[in-house]
Design a protein around this motif. Structure first.
Motif, PDB file in Angstrom:
ATOM      1  N   UNK A   1       4.361   5.037  -2.619  1.00 63.64           N
ATOM      2  CA  UNK A   1       3.488   4.624  -1.906  1.00 63.64           C
ATOM      3  C   UNK A   1       2.226   3.920  -2.475  1.00 63.64           C
ATOM      4  N   UNK A   2       1.946   3.354  -2.202  1.00 57.05           N
ATOM      5  CA  UNK A   2       0.580   3.327  -3.218  1.00 57.05           C
ATOM      6  C   UNK A   2      -0.937   3.858  -2.317  1.00 57.05           C
ATOM      7  N   UNK A   3      -1.829   4.079  -3.530  1.00 57.62           N
ATOM      8  CA  UNK A   3      -2.791   4.755  -3.162  1.00 57.62           C
ATOM      9  C   UNK A   3      -4.184   3.704  -2.421  1.00 57.62           C
ATOM     10  N   UNK A   4      -4.745   4.284  -1.625  1.00 57.10           N
ATOM     11  CA  UNK A   4      -5.593   2.369  -1.393  1.00 57.10           C
ATOM     12  C   UNK A   4      -6.750   2.897  -1.828  1.00 57.10           C
ATOM     13  N   UNK A   6      -8.033   2.551  -5.025  1.00 54.35           N
ATOM     14  CA  UNK A   6      -7.340   2.183  -6.112  1.00 54.35           C
ATOM     15  C   UNK A   6      -6.783   0.789  -5.329  1.00 54.35           C
ATOM     16  N   UNK A   7      -6.886  -0.146  -4.341  1.00 54.59           N
ATOM     17  CA  UNK A   7      -5.920  -1.026  -4.321  1.00 54.59           C
ATOM     18  C   UNK A   7      -6.658  -1.940  -5.169  1.00 54.59           C
ATOM     19  N   UNK A   8      -7.701  -2.324  -5.632  1.00 56.10           N
ATOM     20  CA  UNK A   8      -7.947  -3.635  -5.786  1.00 56.10           C
ATOM     21  C   UNK A   8     -10.401  -3.469  -4.849  1.00 56.10           C
ATOM     22  N   UNK A  25      -3.994   2.794 -15.233  1.00 60.17           N
ATOM     23  CA  UNK A  25      -3.813   3.861 -16.490  1.00 60.17           C
ATOM     24  C   UNK A  25      -3.086   3.976 -17.061  1.00 60.17           C
ATOM     25  N   UNK A  26      -2.393   5.050 -15.328  1.00 62.72           N
ATOM     26  CA  UNK A  26      -1.135   5.295 -14.931  1.00 62.72           C
ATOM     27  C   UNK A  26      -0.648   4.692 -15.194  1.00 62.72           C
ATOM     28  N   UNK A  27       1.013   4.759 -16.054  1.00 63.98           N
ATOM     29  CA  UNK A  27       1.730   4.281 -15.869  1.00 63.98           C
ATOM     30  C   UNK A  27       2.891   4.444 -14.843  1.00 63.98           C
ATOM     31  N   UNK A  28       2.740   4.798 -13.979  1.00 64.56           N
ATOM     32  CA  UNK A  28       3.867   5.331 -12.759  1.00 64.56           C
ATOM     33  C   UNK A  28       3.706   5.141 -11.888  1.00 64.56           C
ATOM     34  N   UNK A  29       1.928   4.621 -12.007  1.00 63.11           N
ATOM     35  CA  UNK A  29       0.938   3.464 -10.525  1.00 63.11           C
ATOM     36  C   UNK A  29       1.068   2.615 -10.807  1.00 63.11           C
ATOM     37  N   UNK A  30       1.020   1.559 -12.405  1.00 63.79           N
ATOM     38  CA  UNK A  30       1.655   0.253 -12.579  1.00 63.79           C
ATOM     39  C   UNK A  30       1.155  -0.595 -11.008  1.00 63.79           C
ATOM     40  N   UNK A  31       2.486  -0.194 -10.217  1.00 67.39           N
ATOM     41  CA  UNK A  31       3.763  -0.918  -9.681  1.00 67.39           C
ATOM     42  C   UNK A  31       3.064  -1.527  -8.272  1.00 67.39           C
ATOM     43  N   UNK A  32       2.118  -0.154  -7.889  1.00 70.39           N
ATOM     44  CA  UNK A  32       1.138  -0.479  -6.821  1.00 70.39           C
ATOM     45  C   UNK A  32       0.665  -1.860  -6.518  1.00 70.39           C
ATOM     46  N   UNK A  33       0.068  -2.267  -8.063  1.00 64.97           N
ATOM     47  CA  UNK A  33      -0.563  -3.633  -8.241  1.00 64.97           C
ATOM     48  C   UNK A  33       0.181  -4.517  -7.132  1.00 64.97           C
ATOM     49  N   UNK A  34       1.896  -4.630  -7.381  1.00 65.57           N
ATOM     50  CA  UNK A  34       2.483  -5.550  -7.067  1.00 65.57           C
ATOM     51  C   UNK A  34       2.394  -5.187  -4.727  1.00 65.57           C
ATOM     52  N   UNK A  38       0.765  -8.765  -2.328  1.00 63.08           N
ATOM     53  CA  UNK A  38       1.430  -9.474  -0.919  1.00 63.08           C
ATOM     54  C   UNK A  38       0.858  -9.062  -0.356  1.00 63.08           C
ATOM     55  N   UNK A  39      -0.162  -7.848  -0.606  1.00 58.43           N
ATOM     56  CA  UNK A  39      -0.880  -8.174   0.624  1.00 58.43           C
ATOM     57  C   UNK A  39      -2.279  -8.706   1.331  1.00 58.43           C
TER      58      UNK A  39
END
Length: 84
Positions: A1-4, A6-8, A25-34, A38-39
């Motif tokens: 689940x993305x953390x809002x 640091x969404x952009x 920075x955290x590798x496990x969080x980089x997928x949130x960007x996708x 889209x949103x």
């Protein structure tokens, strides 16, 4: 689940709303960007890659009296701040 937090970040560029995508920075969080990309597109914003550096977006942005301040330090590095 993305953390809002640091969404952009939304800015105006050339009279259009632009959504600056984070570089996490955290590798496990980089997928949130996708998810955020889209949103942002569905909301009519233009998702934009800032390029290099680590920039964790809203976690390192503050707005005071119409001025936007970007910070670096614990999460965001100087290169990421300058790119944003």
């Amino acid at each position: 689940m993305p953390y809002a937090a640091e969404c952009g970040h939304v800015v105006t560029s050339g009279g259009r709303p632009v959504f600056l995508l984070p570089n996490m920075a955290a590798r496990h969080r980089r997928g949130e960007r996708v998810c955020w990309e889209a949103l942002a597109s569905k909301m009519g914003l233009s998702p934009t890659d800032i390029g290099g550096g680590t920039w964790e977006a809203q976690g390192d942005v503050a707005t005071f009296d119409g001025a936007t301040l970007l910070f670096f330090g614990g999460r965001t590095d100087r290169a990421g701040m300058e790119a944003a």
